[in-house]
Design a protein around this motif. Structure first.
Motif, PDB file in Angstrom:
ATOM      1  N   ASP A   1      75.085 -15.042 105.445  1.00 27.37           N
ATOM      2  CA  ASP A   1      76.526 -15.292 105.391  1.00 27.37           C
ATOM      3  C   ASP A   1      77.057 -15.131 103.975  1.00 27.37           C
ATOM      4  N   LEU A   2      76.296 -15.643 103.004  1.00 25.73           N
ATOM      5  CA  LEU A   2      76.700 -15.524 101.602  1.00 25.73           C
ATOM      6  C   LEU A   2      76.767 -14.057 101.177  1.00 25.73           C
ATOM      7  N   ALA A   3      75.802 -13.277 101.607  1.00 29.86           N
ATOM      8  CA  ALA A   3      75.810 -11.846 101.271  1.00 29.86           C
ATOM      9  C   ALA A   3      77.040 -11.157 101.864  1.00 29.86           C
ATOM     10  N   ILE A  45      79.929 -12.581 102.545  1.00 29.33           N
ATOM     11  CA  ILE A  45      81.099 -13.029 101.777  1.00 29.33           C
ATOM     12  C   ILE A  45      81.191 -12.254 100.469  1.00 29.33           C
ATOM     13  N   ARG A  46      80.050 -12.041  99.823  1.00 30.31           N
ATOM     14  CA  ARG A  46      80.051 -11.297  98.558  1.00 30.31           C
ATOM     15  C   ARG A  46      80.487  -9.846  98.769  1.00 30.31           C
ATOM     16  N   GLN A  47      80.104  -9.263  99.898  1.00 29.56           N
ATOM     17  CA  GLN A  47      80.562  -7.897 100.206  1.00 29.56           C
ATOM     18  C   GLN A  47      82.073  -7.878 100.408  1.00 29.56           C
ATOM     19  N   GLN A  48      82.586  -8.882 101.117  1.00 24.13           N
ATOM     20  CA  GLN A  48      84.036  -8.973 101.318  1.00 24.13           C
ATOM     21  C   GLN A  48      84.746  -9.100  99.973  1.00 24.13           C
ATOM     22  N   LEU A  49      84.189  -9.933  99.100  1.00 20.66           N
ATOM     23  CA  LEU A  49      84.794 -10.138  97.788  1.00 20.66           C
ATOM     24  C   LEU A  49      84.842  -8.835  97.004  1.00 20.66           C
ATOM     25  N   ARG A  94      85.265 -19.673  99.194  1.00 14.61           N
ATOM     26  CA  ARG A  94      84.302 -19.639 100.302  1.00 14.61           C
ATOM     27  C   ARG A  94      82.907 -19.328  99.779  1.00 14.61           C
ATOM     28  N   GLU A  95      82.833 -18.390  98.831  1.00 12.55           N
ATOM     29  CA  GLU A  95      81.541 -18.027  98.245  1.00 12.55           C
ATOM     30  C   GLU A  95      80.901 -19.236  97.564  1.00 12.55           C
ATOM     31  N   SER A  96      81.697 -19.981  96.823  1.00 11.61           N
ATOM     32  CA  SER A  96      81.189 -21.155  96.116  1.00 11.61           C
ATOM     33  C   SER A  96      80.660 -22.206  97.102  1.00 11.61           C
ATOM     34  N   LYS A  97      81.418 -22.451  98.157  1.00  8.00           N
ATOM     35  CA  LYS A  97      80.986 -23.430  99.168  1.00  8.00           C
ATOM     36  C   LYS A  97      79.714 -22.963  99.872  1.00  8.00           C
ATOM     37  N   LYS A  98      79.650 -21.674 100.182  1.00  6.70           N
ATOM     38  CA  LYS A  98      78.471 -21.142 100.859  1.00  6.70           C
ATOM     39  C   LYS A  98      77.255 -21.195  99.929  1.00  6.70           C
ATOM     40  N   ASP A 106      76.748 -23.398  97.595  1.00  9.27           N
ATOM     41  CA  ASP A 106      76.311 -24.802  97.594  1.00  9.27           C
ATOM     42  C   ASP A 106      75.500 -25.115  98.850  1.00  9.27           C
ATOM     43  N   ALA A 107      75.945 -24.599  99.992  1.00 10.28           N
ATOM     44  CA  ALA A 107      75.224 -24.826 101.246  1.00 10.28           C
ATOM     45  C   ALA A 107      73.842 -24.184 101.201  1.00 10.28           C
ATOM     46  N   VAL A 108      73.744 -22.991 100.621  1.00 14.44           N
ATOM     47  CA  VAL A 108      72.450 -22.315 100.493  1.00 14.44           C
ATOM     48  C   VAL A 108      71.508 -23.138  99.619  1.00 14.44           C
ATOM     49  N   LEU A 109      72.020 -23.627  98.495  1.00 10.40           N
ATOM     50  CA  LEU A 109      71.185 -24.435  97.597  1.00 10.40           C
ATOM     51  C   LEU A 109      70.701 -25.708  98.280  1.00 10.40           C
TER      52      LEU A 109
END
Length: 153
Positions: free
Chosen positions: A23-25, A27-31, A92-96, A98-101
């Motif tokens: 999901d984080l990846a 989001i980063r592509q969207q960014l 959203r990236e920052s929250k995701k 944090d969730a990954v960590l």
């Protein structure tokens, strides 16, 4: 055979972590896509300003100047919307992230438990093996002692 009694929980935590990373990846592509779009709009705005200045130097009608300014206003509004979108996606990236960590920490805790459990299991096997070897040595010694005492009579 060793089996970690919380392996299913560990597997689930690994699955959750992997999904969050995916999901984080995304989001980063969207960014990246939104940032590229914003840069393209900013280039278009700069090019339009340059074109307007060149046209004004040559002398254009007021209607054309008004049209240029209206177009520049629309570009400016689109750039502002893209900037807001970039901010939202970064949040959203920052929250995701944090969730990954957090998911990684939870998985790593279980992996440490698994390693400790495996170490205890290996120590237990080693102790059993040593006891078996000691028992064999004692039995062999007793047998030899009995044979010697039987020969001596």
């Amino acid at each position: 055979m060793y089996r970690f009694n919380m392996q299913t929980v560990l597997d689930h935590r690994q699955f959750v972590e992997d999904k969050l990373k995916k999901d984080l990846a995304e989001i980063r592509q969207q960014l990246m896509a939104v940032q590229q779009r914003m840069k393209m709009l900013e280039r278009k705005e700069m090019d339009t300003h340059t074109a307007l200045n060149q046209e004004q130097a040559r002398g254009i009608s007021s209607d054309q100047v008004v049209a240029y300014h209206a177009y520049l206003k629309r570009l400016s509004d689109r750039i502002a919307r893209q900037g807001k979108l970039v901010s939202e996606i970064r949040e959203r990236e920052s929250k995701k992230q944090d969730a990954v960590l957090e998911a990684m920490k939870k998985r790593q805790i279980l992996e440490k438990l698994k390693d400790q459990s495996l170490e205890r299991y290996n120590q237990m096997l080693l102790k059993k093996e040593m006891n078996f070897i000691d028992e064999m040595a004692i039995n062999q010694f007793v047998r030899k002692s009995i044979q010697k005492s039987g020969e001596g009579q």
